[in-house]
Design an enzyme around this catalytic site. Structure first.
Site, PDB file in Angstrom:
ATOM      1  N   LYS A   1      -1.302  -7.752  -8.663  1.00  0.00           N
ATOM      2  CA  LYS A   1      -2.231  -7.779  -7.533  1.00  0.00           C
ATOM      3  C   LYS A   1      -1.791  -6.679  -6.583  1.00  0.00           C
ATOM      4  O   LYS A   1      -0.936  -6.882  -5.740  1.00  0.00           O
ATOM      5  CB  LYS A   1      -2.203  -9.146  -6.846  1.00  0.00           C
ATOM      6  CG  LYS A   1      -3.513  -9.525  -6.119  1.00  0.00           C
ATOM      7  CD  LYS A   1      -3.957  -8.557  -5.031  1.00  0.00           C
ATOM      8  CE  LYS A   1      -3.078  -8.614  -3.804  1.00  0.00           C
ATOM      9  NZ  LYS A   1      -3.586  -7.657  -2.726  1.00  0.00           N
TER      10      LYS A   1
ATOM     11  N   PHE B   1       0.807  -1.219   0.000  1.00  0.00           N
ATOM     12  CA  PHE B   1       0.000   0.000   0.000  1.00  0.00           C
ATOM     13  C   PHE B   1       0.838   1.265   0.000  1.00  0.00           C
ATOM     14  O   PHE B   1       0.359   2.315  -0.407  1.00  0.00           O
ATOM     15  CB  PHE B   1      -0.923   0.020   1.220  1.00  0.00           C
ATOM     16  CG  PHE B   1      -0.229   0.262   2.544  1.00  0.00           C
ATOM     17  CD1 PHE B   1       0.122   1.545   2.948  1.00  0.00           C
ATOM     18  CD2 PHE B   1       0.080  -0.792   3.382  1.00  0.00           C
ATOM     19  CE1 PHE B   1       0.775   1.772   4.158  1.00  0.00           C
ATOM     20  CE2 PHE B   1       0.720  -0.570   4.600  1.00  0.00           C
ATOM     21  CZ  PHE B   1       1.069   0.708   4.993  1.00  0.00           C
TER      22      PHE B   1
ATOM     23  N   CYS C   1       9.832   1.373   3.319  1.00  0.00           N
ATOM     24  CA  CYS C   1      10.824   0.404   3.772  1.00  0.00           C
ATOM     25  C   CYS C   1      12.226   0.992   3.795  1.00  0.00           C
ATOM     26  O   CYS C   1      13.139   0.392   4.357  1.00  0.00           O
ATOM     27  CB  CYS C   1      10.795  -0.849   2.897  1.00  0.00           C
ATOM     28  SG  CYS C   1      11.328  -0.575   1.199  1.00  0.00           S
TER      29      CYS C   1
ATOM     30  N   SER D   1       6.024  -6.827   4.008  1.00  0.00           N
ATOM     31  CA  SER D   1       6.636  -7.110   5.299  1.00  0.00           C
ATOM     32  C   SER D   1       7.433  -8.411   5.247  1.00  0.00           C
ATOM     33  O   SER D   1       7.210  -9.272   4.391  1.00  0.00           O
ATOM     34  CB  SER D   1       5.558  -7.220   6.381  1.00  0.00           C
ATOM     35  OG  SER D   1       4.765  -8.385   6.175  1.00  0.00           O
TER      36      SER D   1
ATOM     37  N   GLU E   1      -5.170  -3.842  -1.717  1.00  0.00           N
ATOM     38  CA  GLU E   1      -6.599  -3.517  -1.763  1.00  0.00           C
ATOM     39  C   GLU E   1      -6.918  -2.249  -0.979  1.00  0.00           C
ATOM     40  O   GLU E   1      -8.042  -1.740  -1.053  1.00  0.00           O
ATOM     41  CB  GLU E   1      -7.428  -4.690  -1.235  1.00  0.00           C
ATOM     42  CG  GLU E   1      -7.258  -5.014   0.233  1.00  0.00           C
ATOM     43  CD  GLU E   1      -6.067  -5.912   0.526  1.00  0.00           C
ATOM     44  OE1 GLU E   1      -6.046  -6.517   1.617  1.00  0.00           O
ATOM     45  OE2 GLU E   1      -5.148  -6.000  -0.331  1.00  0.00           O
TER      46      GLU E   1
ATOM     47  N   GLU F   1       9.701  -3.456  12.949  1.00  0.00           N
ATOM     48  CA  GLU F   1       9.532  -2.433  11.916  1.00  0.00           C
ATOM     49  C   GLU F   1       8.217  -1.711  12.201  1.00  0.00           C
ATOM     50  O   GLU F   1       7.136  -2.269  11.993  1.00  0.00           O
ATOM     51  CB  GLU F   1       9.505  -3.052  10.516  1.00  0.00           C
ATOM     52  CG  GLU F   1       9.386  -2.012   9.425  1.00  0.00           C
ATOM     53  CD  GLU F   1       9.248  -2.611   8.030  1.00  0.00           C
ATOM     54  OE1 GLU F   1       9.656  -1.953   7.058  1.00  0.00           O
ATOM     55  OE2 GLU F   1       8.718  -3.733   7.920  1.00  0.00           O
TER      56      GLU F   1
END
Length: 499
Positions: A173, A149, A281, A226, A176, A382
């Site tokens: 993909k 995201f 990240c 992640s 969402e 994180e």
């Protein structure tokens, strides 16, 4: 309510599963859109269309592919603001951050435009009597990308432009949580002339992801997210015979030596820790201050952080927007609220921040934690939010040992005026990307992006030469041809026989 549907075979395809997910405006907390969530059958239908498209696209000329990509680059440039507005509306990041994301994605499109030189093979002549050996690279077939995201435009553009330039077809993909930007990218690709079925966008949750990982007609999977999910993606897709590059999480450190320019280091720490609300990240989430400069550095960071204006991403005055969801906001806040009990000094606590008139938005302020211990939750995990931890060491060696002990190895940086120290650091540090007086060492498009240790699962980094190698496979051809003068009797090719 607006619905974001799939993009399959060059057109919008309505969801058939009956399942939808909410898409929220992070600045208000309001659900503004719903996104169709694909079933396994819908994923399979998209893969079959991509598989059929590969029969033609995989055999297309490099000239035909790059023509599309050059047209795509022009369309992206003309639609920068429109794409950025979609990102801001669903992710919440400020418009300037969103524009920067599009610009970084454009770098990879430009790399793909020059794919002709990157796909050149090799040739060795006369390795034996009349024997030549050549090496070529060919596309894999149908490949998939599963993207996060936090960069809904940039990370997809790290994947599909190179994949299709190499002759593959692609199933994307996206997250969402903010799906609209990916659909816009695909629509523009079709407008640029990409044949139907070469690039497809299938929205979904775990059902769609699992279907992609298990599908026998998908040759490779790219993932950014992640570490726990990256590990699962790598294990599952590899077990199903797929090539995998899975980029995981990070805990990026910035080592500040006593000789560093502390104003420059503080500026860098603030921008790298709090930019895009820390949801990246490559954020610097841990500053390691060496020696006596720690108190001064912390104070300089605090002074700068207090001046950052937080507000809606579409407000030109905002420098940081909200977090993606209320649940994520609450999780980030929990690390700050528990920091003092685990030994940290809470210099700034942003957990009570809100915006007048938009109290239901996913707001959080900037937090700064000093004297953080390496066994604390705020350091180990994180956080993926605007929380900066400061750790202190007495020497360079202690600082490097602390950083190398982290299970993550995505990116790191050193701030110093000493070239010898910087040279030692870049050789001794255990991370895939290193900055020297640069806080976020994200490589340019023609170098590859990727970490070490628990930050990467798989053998290939993303984009650059590694990305091209990931989306192609090598083939070696050994050839022997008889000399024309050796033609059978009665066949005259016009070559002398007495040479």
């Amino acid at each position: 309510m607006k619905t974001v549907n799939h993009w399959i075979g060059g057109k919008t395809v309505e969801g058939a599963s009956g399942n939808y997910g909410p898409v929220t405006d992070p600045a208000t907390g309001e659900v503004t859109t719903q996104v169709a969530l694909a079933s396994a059958a819908e994923v399979d239908a998209a893969v079959q269309i991509a598989k059929e498209a590969f029969q033609t696209w995989g055999q297309s000329s490099l000239a035909a592919r790059t023509k599309v990509l050059f047209a795509y680059r022009a369309l992206l440039d003309a639609n920068r603001d429109a794409i950025a507005e979609l990102i801001t509306a669903e992710h919440g990041k400020v418009h300037s951050d969103a524009l920067g994301e599009v610009a970084r994605g454009l770098e990879i499109v430009e790399l793909a435009c020059g794919i002709t030189t990157q796909l050149k093979g090799e040739l060795s002549t006369s390795v034996s009597n009349r024997v030549d050996v050549s090496s070529i690279r060919q596309p894999l077939g149908v490949v998939a990308g599963i993207t996060p995201f936090n960069f809904p435009a940039m990370v997809p553009m790290w994947m599909f432009p190179l994949a299709v330039a190499c002759g593959n077809t692609f199933i994307l993909k996206p997250s969402e949580k903010d799906p609209s930007a990916s659909v816009k990218l695909a629509e523009l690709m079709t407008e640029a002339g990409l044949p139907a079925g070469v690039l497809n966008v299938v929205h979904g949750d775990k059902v769609a992801v699992d279907a992609l990982l298990a599908h026998p007609d998908i040759a490779a999977v790219s993932f950014v997210g992640s570490t726990p999910i990256a590990r699962h993606i790598h294990t599952t897709a590899s077990a199903n015979g797929k090539r995998v590059q899975a980029l995981g999480g990070a805990k990026n450190h910035m080592l500040v030596l006593p000789d560093a320019d502390l104003d420059a280091a503080a500026d860098a720490a603030v921008s790298a820790a709090y930019g895009s609300a820390g949801e990246r990240c490559m954020a610097i989430s841990a500053v390691v201050a060496v020696g006596s400069i720690a108190d001064t550095l912390v104070e300089k960071i605090r002074e700068r952080a207090e001046k950052i204006k937080i507000g809606p991403g579409n407000d030109p005055d905002s420098e940081m927007g909200p977090l993606i969801t209320a649940a994520h906001r609450d999780k980030v806040a929990s690390y700050v609220k528990g920091a003092a009990a685990q030994g940290a000094d809470v210099v700034l606590d942003g957990t009570g921040y809100t915006v007048e008139g938009k109290e239901d938005g996913h707001w959080i302020g900037l937090s700064l934690l000093d004297h953080v211990k390496t066994d604390s939750d705020a350091y180990r995990d994180e956080i993926f939010g605007p929380v900066l931890c400061v750790l202190r060491t007495e020497t360079y060696e202690e600082g490097v040992a602390l950083i190398n002990a982290s299970p993550f190895g995505n990116g790191t940086a050193i701030f110093t005026r000493d070239g010898g120290a910087a040279r030692r650091f870049q050789l001794e540090i255990q991370a895939g990307m290193v900055g020297v007086n640069v806080p976020i060492p994200v490589p340019v498009g023609y170098h590859s992006f990727g970490g070490w240790k628990d930050s990467l699962f798989g053998d290939h980094h993303i984009y650059g030469n590694d990305g091209i190698h990931f989306y192609t496979r090598g083939k070696v051809v050994t050839t022997r041809w008889p000399d024309p003068s050796d033609a059978p009797a009665g066949v005259d090719l016009g070559f002398p026989r007495n040479h």
